[in-house]
Design an enzyme around this catalytic site. Sequence first.
Site, short mmCIF file in Angstrom:
data_model
loop_
_atom_site.label_atom_id
_atom_site.label_comp_id
_atom_site.label_asym_id
_atom_site.label_seq_id
_atom_site.Cartn_x
_atom_site.Cartn_y
_atom_site.Cartn_z
CE LYS A 109 -1.93 4.09 5.03
NZ LYS A 109 -3.01 3.95 6.02
CE LYS A 135 -2.89 -1.10 3.63
NZ LYS A 135 -3.98 -0.82 4.58
#
Length: 129
Positions: A46, A44
């Site tokens: 992240k 993602k």
Amino acid sequence: MTRVLTYGTFDLLHIGHLNLLERLSALGDELIVAVSTDEFNAEKGKRCVVSYEDRCRLISALKCVSAVIPETHWSQKPNDIRRLGVDVFGMGSDWEGKFDSLSLYCKVIYLPRTEGISTTHLRKEISRR
Ligand code: C2G
């Protein structure tokens, strides 16, 4: 027995996360939370401050949460919903519309996001001090 399911990273657990989880929990008898693994978060884009294990422990400790499962890929949701007998899939409103296809399997709802708080905001605030 109404079972509710949601997904998220829940890094630096904050009041916006708790507001959402308590509101989702109030919609049924059980709330299951799928927590994104560190590997999935890398996908993602992240990078978490708090490890997957600690994020799971923190979410599991919340009174409003019945169970925690791993989120390892985007496409696991339909199978999770069927496998767990989920009645309601819920997310914060920043995901509005993104998961409407899951209405094939269960009720899909988006709850208002808590304004003024986010993990990104917290990280910036902490790094400034
Ligand atoms: N949230 C909220 N209010 C905030 C911040 C977050 O209601 N101020 C909600 C988000 O809308 C989301 C949940 O809290 O439903 C978890 O947010 P994140 O940890 O940022 O999760 P996210 O990166 O959105 O991952 O497959 C779905 C993804 O795993 C969701």
